[in-house]
Enzyme design. Structure first.
Site, PDB file in Angstrom:
ATOM      1  CG  ASP A 117     -12.416  -5.028 -21.158  1.00  0.00           C
ATOM      2  OD1 ASP A 117     -11.978  -6.196 -21.235  1.00  0.00           O
ATOM      3  OD2 ASP A 117     -13.197  -4.546 -22.011  1.00  0.00           O
ATOM      4  CG  HIS A 162      -2.174   0.828   1.045  1.00  0.00           C
ATOM      5  ND1 HIS A 162      -2.221   1.963   0.239  1.00  0.00           N
ATOM      6  CD2 HIS A 162      -3.423   0.713   1.581  1.00  0.00           C
ATOM      7  CE1 HIS A 162      -3.433   2.493   0.309  1.00  0.00           C
ATOM      8  NE2 HIS A 162      -4.173   1.760   1.108  1.00  0.00           N
TER       9      HIS A 162
END
EC number: 2.3.1.196
Length: 460
Positions: free
Chosen positions: A382, A167
């Site tokens: 995608d 992170h």
């Protein structure tokens, strides 16, 4: 199969040996410093994300593993710091040694279909540790891969893309930017449509550092009553808030706050219910930290393409007794105020505090942290098979201190209603109370005065 069954779903995952994917071309060998927002203690952990994709007949015969592996190697040419390793310097300062070693990648196959997960895909996911394998010695903050990605083919022709991120390197918008780039290149682009921008110095402390704002989110709070949540007996459940649930909760909102956002409303409700379920000492302070993206709060705004951490944890603080005895409007006003606290000056003040105080962890004692990823764009990523059926955080309660954090995730239920799903992680005794409180609020059988015990039906 409904989502109740999916939580009991068991299947076998066959994994190949983990490998490192290096950038497809030579990249600069240099050292790049993280910002003073990136390297705070509370971000020094690995965060899991998961994306489910269905079969797409136009991709018949194409292998998602090979396509994604190749796209990652090409994307790392642009995002080459991800292929490096973190080192720590003086004053606990983190820097990326851009070695080009690569990210960790796992290829896998599972003897399960997407349909078997049920018609409401949401955390907690069955066999998550099989779909995002914790490769031994890979999860450290220093000297370890900064990304781990596992692509698991499913029996139906769909696949699961799971990712674990250090992170300190990026926040949710930064990670989605990287994943989107991998998707674009997988679909044939020669470069990402948004080019990455490092510029971490924009979020560094001033010289000399000077804390100019109040930051109760970093208060040192002693755990006098042993109220850090125990790690055993933790129960994970997800709660769905659709139009009906949100309007049921809005009945508890006083007239002058009726324009509050759904995020503010849910945060006030969940904070209140969660506090009541954990039963802290009435006079003890309780906190809610709201993650606020600060990209647009700068003048000029941070550059498009900036993929570092650019958020703050503004906090609302009160006592457990005041939160419980006051109507919901009390918690709501506290939450609303926190979001307006974050300005460019506030971010600079946080960076200064990090340098002056040794990069402290945010307060976790009697704290609840919420992060809204409904507009994060995870589901839009995608790789050639279309948008994700589910995309976003793999579970709630993540972080250095499990059980503290919840995400607000966009979700469509089996009735086709768009709403928000919130994974909650609580000890067993508290989860029962939490469900009871939330149910009372949703059913409207809690009185409208003083006891806005909001509760939400479990989605699992």
């Amino acid at each position: 199969m409904d989502s109740k069954q999916s939580s009991k779903l068991v299947f076998t995952v066959r994994r190949q040996n983990p490998e490192l994917i290096a950038p497809a071309k030579p990249t600069p060998r240099e050292t790049k410093f993280l910002s003073d927002i990136d390297d705070q203690e509370g971000l020094r952990f690995q965060i899991p994300v998961i994306q489910f994709y269905s079969k797409n007949s136009s991709m018949e015969g194409k292998d998602p593993v090979n396509i994604i592996k190749k796209a990652i190697a090409e994307t790392l040419v642009f995002y080459y710091p991800f292929a490096g390793r973190l080192r720590e310097g003086n004053g606990r300062k983190l820097m990326v040694d851009c070695t080009g070693e690569g990210i960790m990648f796992v290829e896998a196959d599972a003897d399960v279909t997407l349909e078997e997960f049920g018609d409401e895909l949401q955390p907690p996911f069955p066999c998550l540790e099989e779909l995002l394998y914790d490769v031994p010695n890979s999860a450290g903050v220093l000297h370890c891969p900064l990304l781990l990605i596992q692509v698991t083919r499913l029996r139906c022709g769909g696949f699961i893309f799971a990712l674990r991120l250090n992170h300190t390197m990026s926040d949710a918008p930064g990670l989605v930017q990287f994943m989107t780039a991998v998707g674009e290149i997988a679909c044939g682009a020669s470069a990402p449509s948004v080019l990455p921008v490092w510029c971490r110095e924009l979020l560094n402390a001033r010289n000399p550092p000077q804390v100019t704002c109040t930051h109760h989110e970093y208060d040192e709070v002693p755990d006098t009553k042993g109220t850090i949540i125990p790690l055993d007996d933790m129960v994970h459940k997800s709660f769905f808030f659709g139009p009906a649930e949100v309007s049921a909760l809005r009945r508890f909102v006083p007239h002058h706050l009726r324009k509050c956002s759904t995020f503010e409303l849910l945060t006030a409700v969940l904070w209140r219910c969660r506090t009541m379920s954990l039963k802290p000492d009435p006079e003890e302070e309780v906190r809610v930290l709201c993650i606020v993206n600060a990209r647009s709060r700068f003048n000029p705004p941070l550059p498009t393409g900036y993929y570092g951490n650019a958020f703050a944890f503004p906090v609302a603080v009160t006592t457990a007794a005041k939160l419980r005895k006051n109507p919901l409007g009390y918690a709501l006003e506290l939450v609303k105020k926190t979001k307006t606290d974050v300005t460019e000056e506030y971010m600079k003040s946080v960076a200064d505090l990090m340098v002056l105080k040794g990069r402290p962890h945010f307060t976790v004692v009697r704290t609840y942290l919420v992060s809204d990823v409904t507009r994060g764009g995870f589901g839009e990523v995608d790789f050639g098979w279309g948008k994700a059926v589910y995309g976003g955080p793999a579970k709630g309660g993540v972080g250095a201190i499990p059980g503290v954090a919840s995400f607000y995730i966009p979700f469509k239920n089996k009735k086709g209603e768009n709403g928000i799903v919130v994974p909650i992680c609580l000890p067993g005794f508290a989860m029962e109370t939490f469900i009871k409180e939330l149910d009372g609020m949703l059913r409207g059988d809690a009185p409208l005065v003083n006891t806005n015990y909001a509760i939400i039906r479990p989605a699992l």
